[in-house]
Design an enzyme around this catalytic site. Structure first.
Site, PDB file in Angstrom:
ATOM      1  N   HIS A 410       0.805  -1.215   0.000  1.00  0.00           N
ATOM      2  CA  HIS A 410       0.000   0.000   0.000  1.00  0.00           C
ATOM      3  C   HIS A 410       0.848   1.280   0.000  1.00  0.00           C
ATOM      4  CE1 HIS A 410      -3.741   1.947  -0.078  1.00  0.00           C
ATOM      5  NE2 HIS A 410      -4.400   1.242   0.823  1.00  0.00           N
ATOM      6  N   ASP A 414      -2.294   1.795  -4.454  1.00  0.00           N
ATOM      7  CA  ASP A 414      -3.515   2.132  -3.730  1.00  0.00           C
ATOM      8  C   ASP A 414      -4.630   1.161  -4.099  1.00  0.00           C
ATOM      9  OD1 ASP A 414      -2.361   4.320  -2.417  1.00  0.00           O
ATOM     10  OD2 ASP A 414      -2.729   5.623  -4.145  1.00  0.00           O
TER      11      ASP A 414
END
Length: 438
Positions: A410, A414
């Protein structure tokens, strides 16, 4: 006839030396072309050096346990008609008694160890070989401990036998057993009581020591979770058309190409197409920089008979058709199971696929293969009732359904990018051209 020099081969970027772990032939032995002469080990993988031509071994220039550099001459073969150099043979430094390789240290390494680095020399300036340093890192032996080991090798070097004996002696020392006490964290904010690890000595249990490869896997998995904030997304995929196509053509494919057509090459092809469409998943992270790879190398996690796993790499999948991918997949998987992979074949992947479905699992949350930023887990294909949309309305039918799960880093991937990439893989599988010929 000529004498042939046997060299330490180049074994991949960053590998400059190798330790001779075992001679498979003796001076005076006749060998055929491609016969293995000796086994060597780096801190990444074990390998063998074959004879380039048939002939008689007349000289070894290093001992077992020595660490020659890449390009060094380690043996000499006289081809048919060449007289052996008796004087050189007698001066060969090879020991008469050859040291057997410990089984625990003979398997290929999955990936580089993440443990702290060990100095290449002792306090006294004696060189420490890569094999000894790797064993030390794996067994959590400190540099101070290495300095205390008396080496029996040339010039006082610590040999594999020395460090393994040190480990045996260390294990035989009595261990002080402290009764376990519960460690209680403060109540509140989700804190829970944690019980300390206890000794099982004297109870009805079996204590199993991890082998070298399992320790490296454990270290690597822990490091990956600590490095990347993992997020996992899931998607159902209707692969009915794909399954029917494969069942229809697999016999013809085997007859024509002499290759078994499994689902793995089709998954690799689908992932490759998705990486072309979403190149920001084909990246790695270097501090505050994102390194985008303009090539696609797919790693495939492969279970070994020992229960461990290794990740052979299919290079340049974007330049291969389905036949080419299938050939590579079958070859690498077979040689992985037989411990025949070369060092360069387990490095350089840009994305990894792991097949949970091979063991009946429908889904899972895989751990990223560093330094990549995503990994795909493929679940088992199951027949399930599903809603089928038609121009005349919806209906219920039996469909072949599988679950794909994508774990991603992450820091750079995204949810939107991860979701779109996963959806594209699913679309590539659901829209597979069932009219394709083989």
């Amino acid at each position: 006839m000529a004498k042939i020099e046997i060299l330490i081969p180049a074994m991949g970027e960053g590998i400059t030396e190798a330790t001779i772990t075992q001679f498979l032939k003796k001076i005076g032995d006749f060998v055929e072309e491609e016969d293995s002469i000796m086994e060597i080990a780096t801190d990444k993988v074990d390998s063998e050096i074959p004879a380039p031509k048939a002939g008689k071994i007349v000289k070894f220039l290093f001992n077992e346990g020595d660490t020659p550099q890449v390009g060094d001459v380690v043996a000499i073969i006289a081809t048919e008609g060449e007289e052996a150099d008796t004087e050189n043979t007698e001066e060969s430094p090879v020991q008469k008694e050859q040291e057997p390789i410990s089984e625990d240290f003979a398997a290929p390494v999955l990936l580089e160890t993440i443990a702290p680095q060990i100095s290449s020399k002792t306090e006294g300036g004696t060189f420490i070989s890569p094999l000894v340093r790797t064993i030390a890192r794996t067994e959590n032996i400190t540099t101070d401990e290495l300095n205390q080991i008396t080496g029996t090798g040339e010039a006082g070097r610590i040999t594999k036998r020395d460090i393994l004996q040190y480990l045996e002696d260390k294990k035989s020392q009595p261990t002080k057993i402290i009764p376990a006490e519960p460690i209680v964290a403060p109540i509140g904010s989700g804190s829970v009581a944690v019980t300390a690890h206890k000794s099982y000595e004297g109870e009805n249990v079996e204590i199993i020591e991890m082998d070298r490869m399992r320790k490296l896997i454990a270290q690597y998995m822990l490091s990956s979770k600590q490095t990347s904030p993992h997020v996992t997304s899931f998607i159902d995929v209707d692969v009915t058309g794909l399954v029917n196509w494969r069942n229809k053509v697999k016999d013809e494919f085997l007859k024509k190409e002499n290759q078994k057509l499994t689902f793995t090459p089709i998954f690799v092809e689908a992932v490759t197409g998705a990486l072309k469409d979403y190149p920001m998943v084909n990246v790695s992270v270097d501090g505050d920089r994102i390194i985008r790879k303009k090539y696609i190398n797919i790693g495939m996690a492969t279970a070994l008979p020992s229960g461990n796993l290794i990740v052979p790499v299919i290079k340049a999948t974007d330049e291969l058709n389905l036949i080419g991918i299938t050939t590579k997949v079958n070859d690498l998987a077979e040689r992985a199971r037989n411990n025949k992979l070369q060092p360069d074949e387990i490095k350089g992947s840009t994305f990894t696929i792991t097949n949970l479905g091979a063991f009946g699992s429908t889904t899972g949350t895989p751990i990223i293969n560093q330094p990549e930023v995503a990994i795909l887990a493929v679940g088992a294909i199951k027949k399930k009732p599903a809603v089928i949309e038609t121009p005349h309305g919806d209906t219920i039918g039996i469909r072949q359904i599988m679950v794909l799960s994508l774990s991603y880093d992450h820091r750079v991937v995204d949810g939107a990018l991860g979701g779109m990439f996963l959806k594209r893989i699913a679309e590539n599988l659901e829209n597979f051209d069932t009219k394709r010929t083989v």
